[in-house]
Write a protein that holds these residues in place. Structure first.
Motif, mmCIF file in Angstrom:
data_model
loop_
_atom_site.group_PDB
_atom_site.id
_atom_site.type_symbol
_atom_site.label_atom_id
_atom_site.label_comp_id
_atom_site.label_asym_id
_atom_site.label_seq_id
_atom_site.Cartn_x
_atom_site.Cartn_y
_atom_site.Cartn_z
ATOM 1 N N LEU A 119 -0.045 -5.352 1.646
ATOM 2 C CA LEU A 119 -0.672 -4.507 0.615
ATOM 3 C C LEU A 119 0.346 -3.527 0.043
ATOM 4 O O LEU A 119 0.427 -3.346 -1.177
ATOM 5 N N ASN A 120 1.121 -2.930 0.914
ATOM 6 C CA ASN A 120 2.200 -2.065 0.429
ATOM 7 C C ASN A 120 3.110 -2.845 -0.498
ATOM 8 O O ASN A 120 3.494 -2.384 -1.567
ATOM 9 N N GLY A 121 3.483 -4.043 -0.034
ATOM 10 C CA GLY A 121 4.415 -4.871 -0.802
ATOM 11 C C GLY A 121 3.904 -5.147 -2.207
ATOM 12 O O GLY A 121 4.668 -5.149 -3.177
ATOM 13 N N LEU A 122 2.608 -5.371 -2.293
ATOM 14 C CA LEU A 122 2.013 -5.659 -3.597
ATOM 15 C C LEU A 122 1.825 -4.376 -4.408
ATOM 16 O O LEU A 122 1.455 -4.425 -5.588
ATOM 17 N N GLY A 123 2.054 -3.274 -3.751
ATOM 18 C CA GLY A 123 1.895 -1.997 -4.449
ATOM 19 C C GLY A 123 0.446 -1.546 -4.501
ATOM 20 O O GLY A 123 0.042 -0.797 -5.385
ATOM 21 N N TYR A 124 -0.319 -1.992 -3.545
ATOM 22 C CA TYR A 124 -1.737 -1.593 -3.487
ATOM 23 C C TYR A 124 -1.817 -0.144 -3.047
ATOM 24 O O TYR A 124 -1.204 0.254 -2.051
ATOM 25 N N GLN A 125 -2.573 0.612 -3.801
ATOM 26 C CA GLN A 125 -2.591 2.046 -3.509
ATOM 27 C C GLN A 125 -3.873 2.506 -2.834
ATOM 28 O O GLN A 125 -3.907 3.582 -2.232
ATOM 29 N N GLY A 126 -4.922 1.735 -2.961
ATOM 30 C CA GLY A 126 -6.228 2.163 -2.472
ATOM 31 C C GLY A 126 -6.333 2.243 -0.950
ATOM 32 O O GLY A 126 -5.375 2.044 -0.221
ATOM 33 N N GLU A 127 -7.529 2.586 -0.545
ATOM 34 C CA GLU A 127 -7.818 2.646 0.890
ATOM 35 C C GLU A 127 -8.097 1.243 1.415
ATOM 36 O O GLU A 127 -8.436 0.352 0.668
ATOM 37 N N TYR A 128 -8.000 1.072 2.713
ATOM 38 C CA TYR A 128 -8.438 -0.189 3.343
ATOM 39 C C TYR A 128 -8.647 -0.003 4.823
ATOM 40 O O TYR A 128 -8.264 1.010 5.397
#
Lengths: 212, 212, 212, 212
Positions: free
Chosen positions: D203-212
């Motif tokens: 998720l970091n790699g994809l640049g995902y910023q939201g919560e999970y």
DNA sequence: AATGAATGAGGCTTCATTCAT
DNA sequence: TATGAATGAAGCCTCATTCAT
């Protein structure tokens, strides 16, 4: 491609293998030659034997069995010493005529360069006849038929030595030629005459005094 | 090293080759092993011998020479029959102790699968002693010392058979073990005792009646 | 027949062997093919290597050495994290272009069916870079440059996973095609663009916030 | 036994073949081993498959089917990006636990030395997931959830690279050991922890910023 | 002239494939 | 139709022989 090698074919493999080993020795023998001569493929040999070594072992076994059987055919029960010796000599001649390859094989065995194997084979092959011959000689000595000063083991040894050289003479080229050189074609070619001479020499050697 | 091989080195090649052939047989022997043991290169062997076959031939020749020489050391001139036989037996024992490899080599020769070569070798090796032994036996027969009914050639044959088996017993593992099995460690281990037994058996075999 | 294989020829044997092993795997590779491609005889390979296994081992060693060297060429001293990652990615691309066979070889290694060997090889090959990458990540975490919640080992693992897949993509047919499928010819064909994407993904993955 | 092979038996052949190919590779696998393990004769395999190659092909197909099915079990409809990724990672872990041989088989496929076949297989295996992943990423980019500068194909590629290395780590000895070296026994041994780390990295790699 | 590394044919062994039952 | 023994091509390895130095 038969469903399975017939008994005959299996026996043929061993027979051809014995011929090959007998002629060329362990190292010199070729698996492909054996297969060709037996009319089978190389691969099938490995269905019946782990490897060349094991095939060789089977050849040794079969040869030993034949040798034993040939000797046992000479019988022995109820025979006088001269009769017994004559029977053994004659039987050897017959066996050599039938299957010289077994005796050639036997001769190959004695060239083994593995001391362990050599000893083991000697034990298997020689022990029984050594005992049998020694017993016969001891008995004859007790009966006063032969030289009492002869060591029974030595006597058996000399006797068997002569037997071995006889079957060598009837199975290995070198020894055959040697027989011819020593005895001349005429005597060498007559099993009967040679057998008579040999029986005479052996009985004399044992110090046998009686008639025969 | 651009020096010609010394005579010693050349002799060493043959000696080491004899050891190798004697131990492993023709096929089993390795040229590189021989070269290594002789302290020379593989290549130089091919300067002196066309190929493995020829080297083997040279080894045979040298072995034969040694065997002849060993026998001739037994002398013969002016000896009585028992003395002569005893000398031959003893000399064989000495020679076997000194150089079992020559006798092992001889045994290898007899396995040759080339009939032509086998015959030729037999001729070279066996003819002289066959003649010598036959002459001695004929002479002894004329002097009435031994069995007149024995064929001289056959007598010589049986005698030499026993001699061959003796040097086999002293040089080849299989035959050594066989000797032990037949005669037991004690007799087998005593050259003197075995020699006595053998001389006795041979003289008896020839029908010798005199003292010895 | 030269006196001795030149260094070049010896190296060529290994190179051709690597190509063969890399392409066909251990079992599929043929000694005779290797010899032919290297322009030498089959026999000479056995002067330098005990057997196929040992030759394979030498190929593995050489491949590992090349991989190590390629990585070390990326340097690292005094570089910022993004610089370091970019250097590693670029260096991998260069190395793959020069010698894809080493990387194909590496891929073959990972298929080893001998667990013992697999473990041993993994230890040799992976341990050093595992430590190096982990140290870098820990340091970056201490400096607050990247995600502190990421396990350093896991981070190093994911990073190296991406590196492995990159060199697979540049050296193994299957992975090359896969790269094309995923990224399209255009991106796949541009080392520069792909490298940029990959550096970005990795830095994001590690949680790197700075500029680069 | 003149009965047609049951469906179960046919399936068993493939299963055992997959195990054999997966473990030993194409060349190393033995038809007779497969037949023995499947409890059928060698001959019958040739009734169902032209040759080894075709059997291998069938194994590949079945493995691909399983892989597809395993992935599809992760579902995807109505899931958020983090949920989807987590599901894929977890599902991979489950599938690897159940049938590591399919994944080992997949790894073997990638070593194919036939470029044509490699390309074809890549097409079949990789195209669908490439498309699926790319679509998801594009959608997420449109929704502004992840890094818009990332090439969707590259993102999908990196993501799938990590997935492939994950199943390698769970199915191939070398990669398992590598996982242990990088992450240590504790993290490597906990599917849950490793999955968390991996999801985070992706998720970091994809640049995902939201919560999970 | 000696060296010993290189050569390559040949031997043992394996295993994919065939086919008689 | 299934069986599994038989086939034989191909691979690894050895070693007698050659030849550049």
């Amino acid at each position: 491609m038969l469903k399975k090698l017939t008994e005959d074919q299996q026996a043929l493999i061993i027979d051809k293998a014995i011929c090959e080993f007998a002629e060329k020795g362990y190292k010199g023998a070729g698996l492909s030659t054996i297969a060709r001569n037996a009319g089978v493929s190389v691969g099938v040999i490995y269905k019946y034997y782990e490897d060349k070594e094991e095939l060789f072992g089977a050849c040794i076994s079969k040869s030993i069995d034949y040798l034993d059987e040939a000797l046992s055919r000479a019988g022995g029960e109820g025979k006088s010493l001269p009769e017994m010796i004559r029977a053994l000599v004659n039987q050897t001649q017959v066996a050599c005529r039938e299957h010289p390859e077994y005796f050639r094989m036997y001769h190959q065995i004695t060239t083994s360069d593995d001391p362990q194997q050599a000893k083991q084979l000697a034990e298997i092959i020689e022990r029984p006849s050594a005992k049998a011959y020694k017993d016969v000689i001891r008995q004859a000595q007790r009966e006063g038929l032969i030289d009492g000063q002869l060591d029974a083991g030595a006597g058996a040894f000399f006797f068997d030595n002569l037997m071995m050289m006889l079957h060598n003479a009837y199975s290995c080229t070198y020894y055959t030629e040697r027989l011819n050189i020593y005895c001349g074609r005429k005597l060498a070619g007559s099993e009967k005459k040679l057998s008579e001479q040999m029986v005479r020499f052996i009985l004399n050697g044992l110090g046998y005094q009686g008639e025969y």
